[in-house]
Design a protein around this motif. Sequence first.
Motif, PDB file in Angstrom:
ATOM      1  N   GLN A   2       0.852  -1.183   0.000  1.00 49.71           N
ATOM      2  CA  GLN A   2       0.000   0.000   0.000  1.00 49.71           C
ATOM      3  C   GLN A   2       0.887   1.232   0.000  1.00 49.71           C
ATOM      4  O   GLN A   2       1.923   1.236   0.667  1.00 49.71           O
ATOM      5  N   LEU A   3       0.504   2.272  -0.722  1.00 49.10           N
ATOM      6  CA  LEU A   3       1.193   3.549  -0.606  1.00 49.10           C
ATOM      7  C   LEU A   3       0.509   4.358   0.481  1.00 49.10           C
ATOM      8  O   LEU A   3      -0.707   4.267   0.683  1.00 49.10           O
ATOM      9  N   ALA A   4       1.307   5.151   1.182  1.00 48.00           N
ATOM     10  CA  ALA A   4       0.778   5.954   2.280  1.00 48.00           C
ATOM     11  C   ALA A   4       1.651   7.190   2.450  1.00 48.00           C
ATOM     12  O   ALA A   4       2.786   7.231   1.968  1.00 48.00           O
ATOM     13  N   LYS A  28      -1.022   7.533   6.576  1.00 46.79           N
ATOM     14  CA  LYS A  28      -2.395   7.491   6.072  1.00 46.79           C
ATOM     15  C   LYS A  28      -2.339   6.942   4.652  1.00 46.79           C
ATOM     16  O   LYS A  28      -1.617   7.469   3.800  1.00 46.79           O
ATOM     17  N   PRO A  29      -3.070   5.862   4.369  1.00 47.41           N
ATOM     18  CA  PRO A  29      -3.066   5.258   3.024  1.00 47.41           C
ATOM     19  C   PRO A  29      -3.471   6.240   1.934  1.00 47.41           C
ATOM     20  O   PRO A  29      -4.230   7.178   2.168  1.00 47.41           O
ATOM     21  N   ASP A  31      -5.002   6.373  -2.085  1.00 45.81           N
ATOM     22  CA  ASP A  31      -5.647   5.677  -3.201  1.00 45.81           C
ATOM     23  C   ASP A  31      -4.833   5.978  -4.454  1.00 45.81           C
ATOM     24  O   ASP A  31      -4.721   7.132  -4.867  1.00 45.81           O
ATOM     25  N   GLU A  37      -5.787  10.752  -0.037  1.00 45.73           N
ATOM     26  CA  GLU A  37      -5.627   9.969   1.183  1.00 45.73           C
ATOM     27  C   GLU A  37      -6.974   9.362   1.532  1.00 45.73           C
ATOM     28  O   GLU A  37      -8.011   9.996   1.328  1.00 45.73           O
ATOM     29  N   LYS A  38      -6.955   8.117   2.034  1.00 45.32           N
ATOM     30  CA  LYS A  38      -8.209   7.439   2.356  1.00 45.32           C
ATOM     31  C   LYS A  38      -8.025   6.595   3.602  1.00 45.32           C
ATOM     32  O   LYS A  38      -6.924   6.159   3.917  1.00 45.32           O
ATOM     33  N   LEU A  58       3.993   0.602   2.243  1.00 46.10           N
ATOM     34  CA  LEU A  58       3.632  -0.021   3.508  1.00 46.10           C
ATOM     35  C   LEU A  58       3.250  -1.474   3.264  1.00 46.10           C
ATOM     36  O   LEU A  58       2.571  -1.771   2.286  1.00 46.10           O
ATOM     37  N   GLN A  77       2.561  -3.728  10.700  1.00 43.88           N
ATOM     38  CA  GLN A  77       2.706  -2.801   9.581  1.00 43.88           C
ATOM     39  C   GLN A  77       4.145  -2.290   9.572  1.00 43.88           C
ATOM     40  O   GLN A  77       4.652  -1.857  10.600  1.00 43.88           O
TER      41      GLN A  77
END
Length: 101
Positions: A2-4, A28-29, A31, A37-38, A58, A77
Motif C-alpha cells: 500500500q502507498l501511504a 495514512k493510506p 488511493d 488519502e483514504k 507499507l 505494519q
Amino acid sequence: MQLARVKGTVVSTNKAEKLYGLKMLIVKPIDIETWQEKGGLIVAIDAVGAGEGEVVMLVGGSSSRQTGITENKPVDQSIIAIIDSVEVNGNRIFEKFNKES
C-alpha cells in the motif's frame, strides 16, 4: 502493499522489549487511482528512515516482519520503501523531487 503518506510519529518509553529501538510513524493510506488519502491513520514501524510528509510503501501482516529490523518482532505494519515517483498508464502521477528546483 500500500502507498501511504507519513503524517507523524509515535513516542513510547514503555513498550514490549522487542520494540525497543524501533521508530514508529503514523501513516495514512493513499488511493493510487485518485491520489487522495483514504481510510484511517495507521501506526507502522519505519525500516527505511522515512520522514513526515514523505510517500512510502507499507506492508502488513507477515510481510511486515521480513525486514532486517522487524524480523521476529511483534509488528503488523512496516514501511519498506520511500517513494520517488509513481507512473500509471504512462502518466507520472507523483514525483518526490521537483526537476525545476
